[in-house]
Design a protein around this motif. Structure first.
Motif, PDB file in Angstrom:
ATOM      1  N   PHE A   1       8.373   5.918 -20.034  1.00  0.00           N
ATOM      2  CA  PHE A   1       7.549   4.784 -19.601  1.00  0.00           C
ATOM      3  C   PHE A   1       6.196   5.267 -19.114  1.00  0.00           C
ATOM      4  CE2 PHE A   1       6.039   1.297 -17.033  1.00  0.00           C
ATOM      5  CZ  PHE A   1       6.401   0.188 -17.787  1.00  0.00           C
ATOM      6  N   ASN A   2       5.186   4.888 -19.838  1.00  0.00           N
ATOM      7  CA  ASN A   2       3.821   5.231 -19.419  1.00  0.00           C
ATOM      8  C   ASN A   2       2.965   3.968 -19.418  1.00  0.00           C
ATOM      9  OD1 ASN A   2       3.833   8.147 -19.005  1.00  0.00           O
ATOM     10  ND2 ASN A   2       4.455   8.199 -21.142  1.00  0.00           N
ATOM     11  N   LEU A   3       3.626   2.868 -19.141  1.00  0.00           N
ATOM     12  CA  LEU A   3       2.949   1.572 -19.253  1.00  0.00           C
ATOM     13  C   LEU A   3       2.710   0.932 -17.891  1.00  0.00           C
ATOM     14  CD1 LEU A   3       5.092   0.162 -22.214  1.00  0.00           C
ATOM     15  CD2 LEU A   3       2.800   1.142 -22.351  1.00  0.00           C
ATOM     16  N   GLU A   4       2.646   1.770 -16.837  1.00  0.00           N
ATOM     17  CA  GLU A   4       2.534   1.173 -15.503  1.00  0.00           C
ATOM     18  C   GLU A   4       1.271   0.331 -15.318  1.00  0.00           C
ATOM     19  OE1 GLU A   4       3.289   4.291 -16.187  1.00  0.00           O
ATOM     20  OE2 GLU A   4       2.176   5.744 -14.999  1.00  0.00           O
ATOM     21  N   LYS A   5       0.192   0.749 -15.979  1.00  0.00           N
ATOM     22  CA  LYS A   5      -1.061  -0.033 -15.877  1.00  0.00           C
ATOM     23  C   LYS A   5      -0.875  -1.389 -16.550  1.00  0.00           C
ATOM     24  CE  LYS A   5      -4.955   3.039 -15.206  1.00  0.00           C
ATOM     25  NZ  LYS A   5      -4.217   4.128 -14.554  1.00  0.00           N
TER      26      LYS A   5
ATOM     27  N   PRO B   1       8.375  -3.216  -6.433  1.00  0.00           N
ATOM     28  CA  PRO B   1       7.856  -1.856  -6.328  1.00  0.00           C
ATOM     29  C   PRO B   1       8.373  -1.219  -5.043  1.00  0.00           C
ATOM     30  CG  PRO B   1       6.070  -3.506  -6.337  1.00  0.00           C
ATOM     31  CD  PRO B   1       7.354  -4.241  -6.186  1.00  0.00           C
ATOM     32  N   ILE B   2       8.764   0.037  -5.112  1.00  0.00           N
ATOM     33  CA  ILE B   2       9.194   0.735  -3.892  1.00  0.00           C
ATOM     34  C   ILE B   2       8.466   2.074  -3.783  1.00  0.00           C
ATOM     35  CG2 ILE B   2      11.475  -0.337  -3.661  1.00  0.00           C
ATOM     36  CD1 ILE B   2      12.670   2.159  -4.931  1.00  0.00           C
ATOM     37  N   GLY B   3       8.259   2.511  -2.554  1.00  0.00           N
ATOM     38  CA  GLY B   3       7.597   3.798  -2.369  1.00  0.00           C
ATOM     39  C   GLY B   3       7.395   4.099  -0.904  1.00  0.00           C
TER      40      GLY B   3
ATOM     41  N   ASP C   1       0.862  -1.187   0.000  1.00  0.00           N
ATOM     42  CA  ASP C   1       0.000   0.000   0.000  1.00  0.00           C
ATOM     43  C   ASP C   1       0.900   1.240   0.000  1.00  0.00           C
ATOM     44  OD1 ASP C   1      -2.117   1.678   0.174  1.00  0.00           O
ATOM     45  OD2 ASP C   1      -2.681   1.175   2.237  1.00  0.00           O
ATOM     46  N   PHE C   2       1.023   1.852  -1.173  1.00  0.00           N
ATOM     47  CA  PHE C   2       1.940   2.978  -1.317  1.00  0.00           C
ATOM     48  C   PHE C   2       1.212   4.316  -1.392  1.00  0.00           C
ATOM     49  CE2 PHE C   2       4.305  -0.573  -3.354  1.00  0.00           C
ATOM     50  CZ  PHE C   2       5.355  -0.615  -2.446  1.00  0.00           C
ATOM     51  N   SER C   3       1.848   5.346  -0.817  1.00  0.00           N
ATOM     52  CA  SER C   3       1.310   6.703  -0.907  1.00  0.00           C
ATOM     53  C   SER C   3       1.652   7.262  -2.301  1.00  0.00           C
ATOM     54  CB  SER C   3       1.920   7.552   0.209  1.00  0.00           C
ATOM     55  OG  SER C   3       2.566   8.676  -0.287  1.00  0.00           O
TER      56      SER C   3
ATOM     57  N   GLY D   1      -2.446  -8.215 -12.313  1.00  0.00           N
ATOM     58  CA  GLY D   1      -3.311  -7.201 -11.707  1.00  0.00           C
ATOM     59  C   GLY D   1      -2.864  -6.705 -10.336  1.00  0.00           C
ATOM     60  N   GLN D   2      -1.600  -6.841 -10.008  1.00  0.00           N
ATOM     61  CA  GLN D   2      -1.105  -6.374  -8.700  1.00  0.00           C
ATOM     62  C   GLN D   2      -0.964  -4.851  -8.743  1.00  0.00           C
ATOM     63  OE1 GLN D   2       1.743  -8.980  -6.666  1.00  0.00           O
ATOM     64  NE2 GLN D   2       1.894 -10.201  -8.524  1.00  0.00           N
ATOM     65  N   LYS D   3      -1.908  -4.165  -8.115  1.00  0.00           N
ATOM     66  CA  LYS D   3      -2.021  -2.702  -8.291  1.00  0.00           C
ATOM     67  C   LYS D   3      -0.859  -1.935  -7.666  1.00  0.00           C
ATOM     68  CE  LYS D   3      -5.279  -1.885  -4.467  1.00  0.00           C
ATOM     69  NZ  LYS D   3      -4.260  -1.626  -3.446  1.00  0.00           N
ATOM     70  N   TRP D   4      -0.184  -2.541  -6.687  1.00  0.00           N
ATOM     71  CA  TRP D   4       0.954  -1.854  -6.044  1.00  0.00           C
ATOM     72  C   TRP D   4       2.087  -1.618  -7.036  1.00  0.00           C
ATOM     73  CZ3 TRP D   4      -1.913  -5.764  -3.962  1.00  0.00           C
ATOM     74  CH2 TRP D   4      -1.492  -7.080  -4.191  1.00  0.00           C
ATOM     75  N   VAL D   5       2.105  -2.374  -8.126  1.00  0.00           N
ATOM     76  CA  VAL D   5       3.136  -2.168  -9.150  1.00  0.00           C
ATOM     77  C   VAL D   5       2.919  -0.820  -9.845  1.00  0.00           C
ATOM     78  CG1 VAL D   5       3.938  -3.054 -11.401  1.00  0.00           C
ATOM     79  CG2 VAL D   5       3.577  -4.632  -9.491  1.00  0.00           C
TER      80      VAL D   5
END
Ligand SMILES: Cc1cc2nc3c(=O)[nH]c(=O)nc-3n(C[C@H](O)[C@H](O)[C@H](O)COP(=O)(O)O)c2cc1C
Length: 223
Positions: free
Chosen positions: A125-129, A217-219, A55-57, A137-141
């Motif tokens: 890079f605009n392919l995060e989705k 993923p980091i944040g 769960d990232f801000s 479907g891991q949304k945290w990515v």
């Protein structure tokens, strides 16, 4: 003599401007801030409190933080070698970073250069989705400030150790990933090791020659 001083001054100004901006247009290289090798956060504390964060801000992370994490993952240590062990010191890993929300860095795909402690800008890079979709479907990515993609060129190690080299490469990915987990914890940030993704999709999307093995993923944590 005056000319000599002028020349020295000119070189100084050029060097300083390269350092300040940290980016060279010719090479597409971004020099990262030097990593710290000491902190007040103990290794024991990092081991005790490490956990996977999903769960990232939406707040950005600093380039200094990214620099520190990449160094821990696969940077240069005080012996001029790499921070993680490698069978036969062959170093088959390549660390790519998808920067999505890093202060002072434009969004894009980068390759980490351990010896120069720098990033090479590869592409926008605009392919995060799409990337998150390839990770089942891991949304945290897609919500992370960056995704570190640990890749490997198996050939580097199998050409030396044959079939057994495959095992060595996969073990080495674990070493780098654990360093990322612990460094992220010490910085008060969050990460999770993502192993569930469609290899071919990730490889094609990023135009990789190497095999992607982990996406981290980091944040900032959403707390
Ligand atoms: C090889 C491997 C693959 C993993 N793949 C995923 C993944 O695709 N997605 C995810 O959310 N977590 C993934 N994890 C993280 C685990 O779910 C997590 O480590 C486990 O639930 C224990 O929790 P902790 O890390 O907080 O101690 C993976 C962990 C490992 C070691």
């Amino acid at each position: 003599m005056k000319r000599f001083y002028f020349l020295v001054l000119l070189i100084g100004v050029i060097m300083a401007s390269i350092f300040i901006r940290g980016f060279s247009k010719e090479t597409n290289q971004v020099k990262l801030p030097p990593p710290k090798t000491e902190s007040n956060f103990s290794l024991e504390k990092a081991i005790a409190s490490r956990r996977s964060i999903r769960d990232f801000s939406s707040k950005p992370i600093k380039i200094e933080e990214l620099s520190q994490i990449l160094w821990a993952a696969y940077g240069k240590n005080k012996y001029g070698k790499i921070t993680t062990p490698s069978a036969g010191a062959l170093y088959p890993l390549k660390i790519y970073v998808i920067c999505l929300n890093i202060e002072g860095l434009k969004k894009g795909l980068y390759l980490y250069q351990p010896l120069q402690h720098a990033l090479i800008f590869i592409s926008d890079f605009n392919l995060e989705k799409k990337l998150a979709k390839s990770c089942l479907g891991q949304k945290w990515v897609e919500e992370a400030a960056a995704n570190i993609i640990i890749c490997a060129n198996y050939e580097i190690t199998t050409s030396h150790y044959g079939e057994r080299g495959k095992r060595y490469v996969q073990i080495e990915v674990g070493h780098a990933a654990q360093n990322i987990y612990l460094q992220v914890e010490a910085l008060g940030l969050g990460t999770v090791a993502v192993g569930a993704f469609i290899d071919a999709n990730v490889k094609n999307m990023l135009g990789l020659k190497e095999e992607p093995l982990y996406i981290m993923p980091i944040g900032k944590k959403n707390e």
